[in-house]
Write an enzyme that holds these catalytic residues in place. Sequence first.
Site, PDB file in Angstrom:
ATOM      1  N   CYS A  38      44.135  67.765  74.204  1.00 17.28           N
ATOM      2  CA  CYS A  38      45.092  67.952  75.304  1.00 17.28           C
ATOM      3  C   CYS A  38      45.444  69.418  75.497  1.00 17.28           C
ATOM      4  O   CYS A  38      45.914  69.814  76.572  1.00 17.28           O
ATOM      5  CB  CYS A  38      46.364  67.153  75.028  1.00 17.28           C
ATOM      6  SG  CYS A  38      46.117  65.385  74.813  1.00 17.28           S
ATOM      7  N   ARG A  53      41.417  66.803  50.284  1.00 14.65           N
ATOM      8  CA  ARG A  53      42.179  65.570  50.099  1.00 14.65           C
ATOM      9  C   ARG A  53      41.290  64.381  49.733  1.00 14.65           C
ATOM     10  O   ARG A  53      41.732  63.231  49.775  1.00 14.65           O
ATOM     11  CB  ARG A  53      42.984  65.274  51.361  1.00 14.65           C
ATOM     12  CG  ARG A  53      44.176  66.217  51.539  1.00 14.65           C
ATOM     13  CD  ARG A  53      44.765  66.127  52.947  1.00 14.65           C
ATOM     14  NE  ARG A  53      46.031  66.838  53.041  1.00 14.65           N
ATOM     15  CZ  ARG A  53      46.154  68.148  53.194  1.00 14.65           C
ATOM     16  NH1 ARG A  53      45.054  68.904  53.265  1.00 14.65           N
ATOM     17  NH2 ARG A  53      47.342  68.712  53.272  1.00 14.65           N
TER      18      ARG A  53
END
Length: 463
Positions: free
Chosen positions: A50, A77
């Site tokens: 966006c 992670r």
Amino acid sequence: MASTGRERLVVIGGDAAGMAAASQARRLKKPEDLDIIAFERGHFTSYSACGIPYWVGGEVDGPDALIARSPEEHRERGIDLRLRTEVVELDPDRSRVRTRQVDSGTEEWTGYDKLVIATGARPVRPPLPGIDAPGVHGVQTLDDGQALLDTLGRLEGDHGRRAVVVGAGYIGVEMAEALLLRGYRVTVLNRGEQPMSTLDPDMGRLVHQAMDGLGIETVAGAEVTKILTGEDGTVRAVATDDAEYPADVVVLGMGVAPETALARDAGLPLGSFGGLLTDLSQRVRGREDIWAGGDCVEVLDLVSGRERHLPLGTHSNKHGQVIGANVGGGYATFPGAVGTAVSKVCDLEIARTGLREKDARAVGLQYVTATIEATSRAGYYPSAAPMTVKMLAERRTGRLLGCQIVGREGAAKRVDIAAVALTAGMTVEQIVALDLGYAPPFSPVWDPVQVAARKAVAAVRAG
């Protein structure tokens, strides 16, 4: 099936829905319990598509500023993230996917215990002559944004630079603004009667008038027939049935469609808009081991009760959270949406939620409308900005069906009042009674949304 002693989750797509799902699953399950492999064909992950128009327009930095979490952060992670790797085939019967490395062409099969499809949407790109010429750009990914900026960089310093935007939806009007800010003479070719087909035509007309006032030429009823190129093969103009529009660069803003070719070829269920069909947990219907989310799925419209394609980042992130919870052993659902979206072109704010008039007619709802003009603050307060609010309510019951707002500063986010009311199934009379915040710097005594609701109440009673 995966050959390791622990479960394997494979994720197709490295943006909002896919990486939100992978990250949430990793929070719930440790690496020794769940392997997570994510495939992404581009160079970037977890980014704000966006924000691309504002990056192109020079209002925000990019691309790094648009990235919420880098590939390295995902790997730290415990997610095996493989960039520039495209999934080219799904084999649900044997629980595996075939991938191809974009740069080398190397292919291999990878098995899974659980699969997440987050392939997003693709820009509509009709098979017109010249559509693939240098200088013609879609704007869907950060790679697309960088390619467009590279073209604009090559044109830097040229006099009388001209840009043509094909399409006048969200992407079209936002890219028209971006190119205007970069000093281009901008023409928007729109097949419809008015820009922003997500609005009713009477509200779209306000957008058209504002764009004209900004110096953006907006041509209605313009059906593009071909892209014309020069001797060097680059774009030089866009042709319609009755005119040619010179262009140094062309941006396609003709909307998007669900990217579900893989799912279709694998026999997974698709809806009338071409998006994957899922249950409330975002599990693909009829499959125990496959989930899907983001712009490649259809969602339940809470107002009409029908499935719709709503390609918005808000939904993609929510889908990813729901999927990650479920594949990670937790529980979550996505109940549906009311179709809320906001945008802007320069200082004009545009907002909508719920049904348009033609949407209501399509599902057999009888309705009344109410349109009012108001200001964002008390009329006597400095910088009070005008806005127009249109509201649809069901005939006889007064149930709110939709709301559209076009105005200046302070207009767009007011649509959230209507979005909450739609989700709660409220009537326009109940909206009038809402206890909203008031002070002259923030609102008139009657908020514009409530003024529209008052007029809608009168229309319901008269009908």
